[in-house]
Motif scaffolding. Structure first.
Motif, mmCIF file in Angstrom:
data_model
loop_
_atom_site.group_PDB
_atom_site.id
_atom_site.type_symbol
_atom_site.label_atom_id
_atom_site.label_comp_id
_atom_site.label_asym_id
_atom_site.label_seq_id
_atom_site.Cartn_x
_atom_site.Cartn_y
_atom_site.Cartn_z
ATOM 1 N N PRO A 409 0.828 -1.210 0.000
ATOM 2 C CA PRO A 409 0.000 0.000 0.000
ATOM 3 C C PRO A 409 0.861 1.259 0.000
ATOM 4 C CG PRO A 409 -0.057 -1.074 2.142
ATOM 5 C CD PRO A 409 0.644 -2.019 1.215
ATOM 6 N N SER A 410 0.430 2.251 -0.774
ATOM 7 C CA SER A 410 1.218 3.476 -0.938
ATOM 8 C C SER A 410 1.410 4.216 0.370
ATOM 9 C CB SER A 410 0.556 4.380 -1.977
ATOM 10 O OG SER A 410 -0.770 4.692 -1.572
ATOM 11 N N TRP A 411 0.411 4.153 1.279
ATOM 12 C CA TRP A 411 0.526 4.891 2.526
ATOM 13 C C TRP A 411 1.649 4.376 3.423
ATOM 14 C CZ3 TRP A 411 0.025 1.259 6.179
ATOM 15 C CH2 TRP A 411 -0.837 0.180 5.950
ATOM 16 N N LEU A 412 2.116 3.134 3.145
ATOM 17 C CA LEU A 412 3.190 2.569 3.956
ATOM 18 C C LEU A 412 4.468 3.394 3.817
ATOM 19 C CD1 LEU A 412 3.665 0.167 5.833
ATOM 20 C CD2 LEU A 412 4.453 -1.138 3.881
ATOM 21 N N PHE A 413 4.631 4.034 2.655
ATOM 22 C CA PHE A 413 5.839 4.812 2.409
ATOM 23 C C PHE A 413 5.705 6.261 2.870
ATOM 24 C CE2 PHE A 413 5.876 1.680 -1.219
ATOM 25 C CZ PHE A 413 6.778 0.830 -0.609
ATOM 26 N N ASP A 433 5.548 2.680 -5.328
ATOM 27 C CA ASP A 433 5.171 4.083 -5.443
ATOM 28 C C ASP A 433 6.331 4.970 -5.000
ATOM 29 O OD1 ASP A 433 2.608 3.623 -6.414
ATOM 30 O OD2 ASP A 433 1.796 3.356 -4.399
ATOM 31 N N GLU A 434 6.186 6.247 -5.261
ATOM 32 C CA GLU A 434 7.211 7.198 -4.833
ATOM 33 C C GLU A 434 7.251 7.273 -3.301
ATOM 34 O OE1 GLU A 434 9.400 8.679 -6.638
ATOM 35 O OE2 GLU A 434 8.623 8.038 -8.594
ATOM 36 N N PHE A 435 8.453 7.421 -2.774
ATOM 37 C CA PHE A 435 8.652 7.501 -1.328
ATOM 38 C C PHE A 435 8.465 8.944 -0.860
ATOM 39 C CE2 PHE A 435 10.611 3.622 -2.542
ATOM 40 C CZ PHE A 435 10.574 2.792 -1.441
ATOM 41 N N GLN A 436 7.708 9.110 0.227
ATOM 42 C CA GLN A 436 7.430 10.446 0.755
ATOM 43 C C GLN A 436 7.930 10.618 2.183
ATOM 44 O OE1 GLN A 436 3.255 11.406 0.193
ATOM 45 N NE2 GLN A 436 3.148 9.987 -1.532
ATOM 46 N N ASN A 437 8.613 9.613 2.711
ATOM 47 C CA ASN A 437 9.036 9.638 4.107
ATOM 48 C C ASN A 437 10.552 9.813 4.172
ATOM 49 O OD1 ASN A 437 9.714 9.177 6.727
ATOM 50 N ND2 ASN A 437 8.856 7.133 6.856
ATOM 51 N N LEU A 450 7.848 -7.940 -7.033
ATOM 52 C CA LEU A 450 7.673 -6.548 -7.425
ATOM 53 C C LEU A 450 8.153 -6.337 -8.860
ATOM 54 C CD1 LEU A 450 9.012 -4.943 -4.124
ATOM 55 C CD2 LEU A 450 6.625 -5.309 -4.773
ATOM 56 N N HIS A 451 7.489 -5.449 -9.580
ATOM 57 C CA HIS A 451 7.893 -5.169 -10.960
ATOM 58 C C HIS A 451 7.830 -3.666 -11.201
ATOM 59 C CE1 HIS A 451 3.669 -4.510 -12.123
ATOM 60 N NE2 HIS A 451 3.388 -5.582 -11.398
ATOM 61 N N GLY A 452 8.189 -3.280 -12.402
ATOM 62 C CA GLY A 452 8.250 -1.869 -12.718
ATOM 63 C C GLY A 452 9.619 -1.294 -12.396
ATOM 64 N N SER A 453 9.749 0.007 -12.489
ATOM 65 C CA SER A 453 11.028 0.661 -12.275
ATOM 66 C C SER A 453 11.216 1.060 -10.810
ATOM 67 C CB SER A 453 11.139 1.907 -13.163
ATOM 68 O OG SER A 453 10.088 2.811 -12.853
ATOM 69 N N ILE A 454 12.455 1.327 -10.465
ATOM 70 C CA ILE A 454 12.764 1.825 -9.124
ATOM 71 C C ILE A 454 12.425 3.303 -9.085
ATOM 72 C CG2 ILE A 454 14.604 2.226 -7.448
ATOM 73 C CD1 ILE A 454 16.029 -0.208 -8.544
ATOM 74 N N PRO A 455 11.588 3.748 -8.159
ATOM 75 C CA PRO A 455 11.202 5.169 -8.123
ATOM 76 C C PRO A 455 12.400 6.074 -7.868
ATOM 77 C CG PRO A 455 10.438 4.024 -6.154
ATOM 78 C CD PRO A 455 10.944 2.969 -7.077
ATOM 79 N N SER A 456 12.449 7.183 -8.571
ATOM 80 C CA SER A 456 13.578 8.112 -8.449
ATOM 81 C C SER A 456 13.673 8.709 -7.059
ATOM 82 C CB SER A 456 13.458 9.221 -9.493
ATOM 83 O OG SER A 456 12.236 9.927 -9.315
ATOM 84 N N SER A 457 12.539 8.787 -6.348
ATOM 85 C CA SER A 457 12.541 9.394 -5.021
ATOM 86 C C SER A 457 13.345 8.593 -4.008
ATOM 87 C CB SER A 457 11.098 9.545 -4.509
ATOM 88 O OG SER A 457 10.449 8.287 -4.465
ATOM 89 N N PHE A 459 16.304 7.754 -4.225
ATOM 90 C CA PHE A 459 17.650 8.312 -4.126
ATOM 91 C C PHE A 459 17.663 9.712 -3.521
ATOM 92 C CE2 PHE A 459 17.778 5.306 -7.742
ATOM 93 C CZ PHE A 459 18.664 4.391 -7.191
ATOM 94 N N GLU A 460 16.495 10.132 -3.018
ATOM 95 C CA GLU A 460 16.393 11.397 -2.298
ATOM 96 C C GLU A 460 16.246 11.173 -0.798
ATOM 97 O OE1 GLU A 460 16.781 14.198 -3.893
ATOM 98 O OE2 GLU A 460 16.819 13.223 -5.872
ATOM 99 N N LEU A 461 16.256 9.902 -0.380
ATOM 100 C CA LEU A 461 16.109 9.578 1.042
ATOM 101 C C LEU A 461 17.478 9.696 1.713
ATOM 102 C CD1 LEU A 461 13.762 6.462 0.687
ATOM 103 C CD2 LEU A 461 13.110 8.836 1.108
ATOM 104 N N LEU A 462 17.804 10.877 2.159
ATOM 105 C CA LEU A 462 19.164 11.192 2.595
ATOM 106 C C LEU A 462 19.559 10.481 3.882
ATOM 107 C CD1 LEU A 462 19.311 14.991 1.722
ATOM 108 C CD2 LEU A 462 19.829 12.997 0.301
ATOM 109 N N ASN A 463 18.596 9.928 4.626
ATOM 110 C CA ASN A 463 18.913 9.197 5.858
ATOM 111 C C ASN A 463 19.065 7.705 5.634
ATOM 112 O OD1 ASN A 463 18.831 11.400 7.780
ATOM 113 N ND2 ASN A 463 16.630 11.491 7.368
ATOM 114 N N LEU A 464 18.908 7.274 4.401
ATOM 115 C CA LEU A 464 18.928 5.844 4.088
ATOM 116 C C LEU A 464 20.322 5.256 4.318
ATOM 117 C CD1 LEU A 464 16.687 3.942 3.033
ATOM 118 C CD2 LEU A 464 17.693 4.171 0.753
ATOM 119 N N THR A 465 20.360 4.112 5.023
ATOM 120 C CA THR A 465 21.617 3.384 5.240
ATOM 121 C C THR A 465 21.602 2.017 4.580
ATOM 122 O OG1 THR A 465 20.861 2.422 7.337
ATOM 123 C CG2 THR A 465 21.988 4.547 7.441
ATOM 124 N N TYR A 466 20.407 1.418 4.371
ATOM 125 C CA TYR A 466 20.316 0.038 3.884
ATOM 126 C C TYR A 466 19.198 -0.025 2.841
ATOM 127 C CZ TYR A 466 20.786 -5.076 4.435
ATOM 128 O OH TYR A 466 21.028 -6.411 4.234
#
Length: 796
Positions: A409-413, A433-437, A450-457, A459-466
């Motif tokens: 579900p999109s709201w999970l992100f 879906d695009e990540f908003q968190n 899962l299929h489709g492309s990796i959302p560009s967002s 790579f905007e998650l600046l706190n991401l470690t894994y």
């Protein structure tokens, strides 16, 4: 009238006398308070005690600061000309001036306390705290018994060692006793006397004290006043008394990490003020009784890694004050009870590694305080419940290892507090879906659909470690350099998708924290330029790609590398294996030419099979691999003799040299106690006989010497190998009768036997087949018996 006046004067006289007495008492008290309460003898005793120690930074300083008790040398300010009752850490009786409290916890003491220490002259001591110091592994003095009024004694985490002195059990007025986190041993007799004499004990903390010889039954008569009992990691074994769970005043019970401690919870009449219960990593077992719901004061319940079975009773919902609930790593089954929705104070819920099935109940609408949800590795199915949407405080979700289907579900992100999301190993489909968190730190979605492309967002998650998106059906182009924006990124795993990976850097980028890069099967045709700035890389997997040419020197410059997989590419050359700390190298199934490179000294795994390596014998440096466990040099064109040192190795478990040009004899000495499990020498030109020292390889499961020139009789003595499952002797020069081993159960686990294309002769008794029980078992899915081809054998 005159009489009345005289009476008034008399009464006034009495009032003035009372007033004067009160004033006198006040003056007396003031004079006492201004005088020194502490006697010269006590000052002298304390100053002599001070001389036993040096003061300096201690191992526990940081822990003391976290506890809110700053670490500093309290004794340094003790001066002879100052009343000791005002010294730091000293408490005196306000009437007698006797020292009744000595709190030197977190005081950076270094030294030991001898039996004749002046400390023991303070006979009125009631409260004594020496926690978080360094007493240099000295013994606890038995003279603590000289404090007959002692009610509180805390020696925790202070580097005491040896046995707890018997005399401690005579301190009959103790209310609190803490010997935790020392190198101490508690003998059975001391524990027995302690329980018998300390009838007022309310707190007993013996965490990490060795109690392996103490019979838990001695705890049966422990004080009914007990409020806190903590016996974590004590080596307790045997049956823990059930009555302790029922103690009427008990609010904290800690029994974790006693691996051999058994017990069951009370099934009826279980009611007390327990607020904290931890039995994790014990052998407690049975079903969780309905009576556990009576513990309505419980706020923390930890039962991780026990042997509990059955379903969770609905009464679990009675724990309305519960904040932490961990039932992970058990064998609970059935449905997750919907009564959990009543636990409105719950912040951590961990049911992972059990046998729960069915759908995840939508119980989360009321659990607004939940910050961590772990339901990993069960058999849960269906979709992610919509109620999770309302968990605004949720920081981590672990739903990996189930049978969840549907889309994510999109709201999970967009959950505002979510930091860790783990949905690995499910059957989730759809696109991302695009990540908003922006608070996300870990995203684990591997092994789904899962299929489709990796959302560009992403790579905007600046706190991401894994970030792990491996083993899906994701497609499209991925520009690796974009991940350089994520300065904290440590793990990037994109393997086994349908991605087209662009490895060129379009901008100056660096990857200062990246230590794990997994790009297997990502349609890569050259080494990524990301390797130029990944100075801390430890794991690199570029297998199953289309990389050609030589391994570049820039890869050799990564000194931190300990795992490297370049298998299944089109590499033609590698200039040695220069890494010093590397453990794992897999470069099999390439086009490598030239000589076999010398291995790094710490290597544990090496596979260079299915290449075009040629030339001289195996380098002598292979004899220096003291930790090698897996060595596969098969399917090359190596020649020379097999080094004797490979037979002497005590670490190697798999040795595969098949399909080369080795000649000479098999190494004749295999070390006693060898860990060897697989020995494959098939397809060489080896001669001589099988070495009798193979009987030292008690773990040997596979022995394949087929397609050589070995000249020997049938090796009956191999029947003594208890684990042997595969024996291939085909296409050699074995001769003579097969006969029958005298061993009672010869080759009892053998599943594959190939003796074809040899010179065996004579009759073959039917008893031979009767002595191959593993081939008769229906549980075995693979078996093979090939004896007759090119042999002259007759069955009798």
């Amino acid at each position: 009238m005159i009489c009345s006046c005289e009476l008034i004067k008399e009464k006034m006289g009495w009032l003035m006398m009372g007033y004067q007495l009160v004033c006198l008492q006040i003056l007396l008290l003031l004079s006492l308070s201004s005088a020194n309460l502490c006697s010269h003898g006590q000052i002298s005793a304390l100053l002599h005690f001070k001389q036993l120690f040096s003061f300096g930074p201690a191992f526990h300083d940081a822990y003391c600061d976290i506890k809110g008790t700053p670490s500093y040398p309290k004794m340094e300010n003790w001066k002879e000309d100052i009343d000791c009752c005002s010294w730091d850490g000293i408490t005196c009786d306000t009437v007698t001036g006797h020292v009744i409290g000595l709190d030197l916890s977190c005081s950076r003491l270094h030294g030991s306390i001898p039996a004749n220490s002046s400390l023991f002259l303070l006979s009125h001591l009631q409260n004594h705290n020496l926690a978080f110091n360094d007493f240099n592994f000295s013994q606890i003095p038995s003279n603590f018994v000289r404090f007959p009024s002692l009610t509180h004694l805390n020696l925790s985490a202070s580097n005491f060692s040896s046995q707890v002195p018997f005399e401690i059990s005579h301190l009959s007025k103790l209310i609190s006793l803490d010997f935790s986190s020392n190198d101490l041993t508690l003998e059975t007799l001391v524990m027995k006397e302690l329980v018998q004499n300390m009838t007022k004990l309310e707190q007993l903390v013996f965490d990490f004290v060795n109690m392996s010889t103490v019979v838990p039954d001695y705890l049966t008569n422990i004080s009914s006043s007990m409020m806190l009992l903590s016996l974590s990691e004590c080596g307790l074994q045997g049956s823990f008394p059930e009555n302790i769970f029922r103690l009427p005043n008990l609010h904290t019970l800690e029994l974790s990490w006693n691996y051999n401690l058994r017990s069951t919870f009370p099934k009826v009449n279980w009611s007390n003020p327990l607020t904290y219960l931890d039995v994790s990593n014990t052998q407690l077992s049975g079903e969780l009784p309905h009576s556990i719901g009576n513990l309505n004061s419980l706020s923390s319940l930890y039962m991780k890694r026990c042997n509990f079975i059955g379903s969770i009773p609905a009464s679990i919902g009675n724990h309305t004050k519960l904040s932490y609930l961990d039932l992970s790593y058990n064998s609970f089954s059935g449905l997750i009870p919907s009564s959990l929705s009543k636990l409105e104070q719950l912040t951590v819920l961990d049911f992972s590694k059990n046998n729960f099935n069915g759908e995840i109940p939508d119980i989360f609408i009321n659990l607004t305080q939940l910050s961590s949800l772990a339901l990993s590795s069960n058999s849960l199915s269906g979709s992610i419940p919509s109620g999770v949407h309302g968990l605004r405080n949720l920081a981590s979700i672990y739903l990996d290892g189930n049978l969840l289907d549907g889309t994510i579900p999109s709201w999970l992100f967009s959950l505002p507090s979510l930091e860790k999301l783990n949905l690995n190993d499910n059957q989730l489909s759809g696109h991302l879906d695009e990540f908003q968190n922006n608070s996300l730190q870990e995203i684990k979605l591997s092994n789904n659909r899962l299929h489709g492309s990796i959302p560009s967002s992403i790579f905007e998650l600046l706190n991401l470690t894994y970030l792990d998106l491996s083993s899906n059906n994701l497609s499209g182009a991925v520009e690796l350099y974009k991940s350089a924006k994520i300065m904290n990124l440590e793990v990037l795993r994109l393997s086994y998708n349908n991605l087209s990976t662009i490895t060129k850097n379009n901008v100056n980028s660096s990857f200062p924290k990246l230590f794990w890069l997994d790009l297997s099967s990502c349609s890569i045709n050259e080494f990524p330029e990301i390797l130029l700035t990944a100075d801390n890389l430890q794991r690199l997997d570029l297998s199953n790609n289309e990389i050609h040419g030589h391994v570049p020197n820039r890869l050799f410059n990564i000194s931190t590398l300990f795992f490297l997989n370049l298998s299944h590419n089109f590499l033609t050359g590698i200039e040695g294996l220069p890494w010093q700390v590397i453990w794992y190298i897999d470069i099999h199934s390439n086009l490598l030419q030239g000589q076999l490179p010398a291995p790094p000294p710490q290597l544990r795994f090496l596979s260079v099979s299915h290449n075009r390596l040629t030339g001289l014998p195996i380098p002598s440096s292979f004899c220096n691999l003291s930790s090698i466990e897996y060595l596969d040099l098969s399917s090359n064109s190596l020649y020379g003799k097999v080094p004797q040192c490979l037979g002497n190795s005590m670490s190697i478990s798999v040795l595969d040299l098949k399909t080369n040009n080795f000649h000479g004899s098999i190494p004749q000495t295999f070390a006693n106690g060898s860990r060897l499990m697989t020995l494959n020498l098939n397809g060489n030109s080896l001669e001589g006989s099988l070495p009798l020292s193979l009987v030292n390889c008690g773990n040997l499961e596979v022995l394949d010497v087929g397609n050589n020139m070995i000249n020997d009789s049938f090796p009956h003595w191999l029947a003594t190998l208890p684990q042997l499952q595969v024996l291939i002797l085909r296409s050699n020069r074995f001769y003579g009768p097969l006969g029958n081993s005298k061993t009672r159960l010869p080759f009892s686990r053998l599943r594959i036997l190939d003796l074809s294309h040899n010179g065996f002769t004579g009759p073959l008794q039917t008893r031979f087949f009767e002595n191959l029980p593993a081939m008769m078992s229906r549980k075995n899915t693979v078996f093979k018996l090939n004896i007759w081809e090119m042999n002259i054998i007759k069955i009798l």
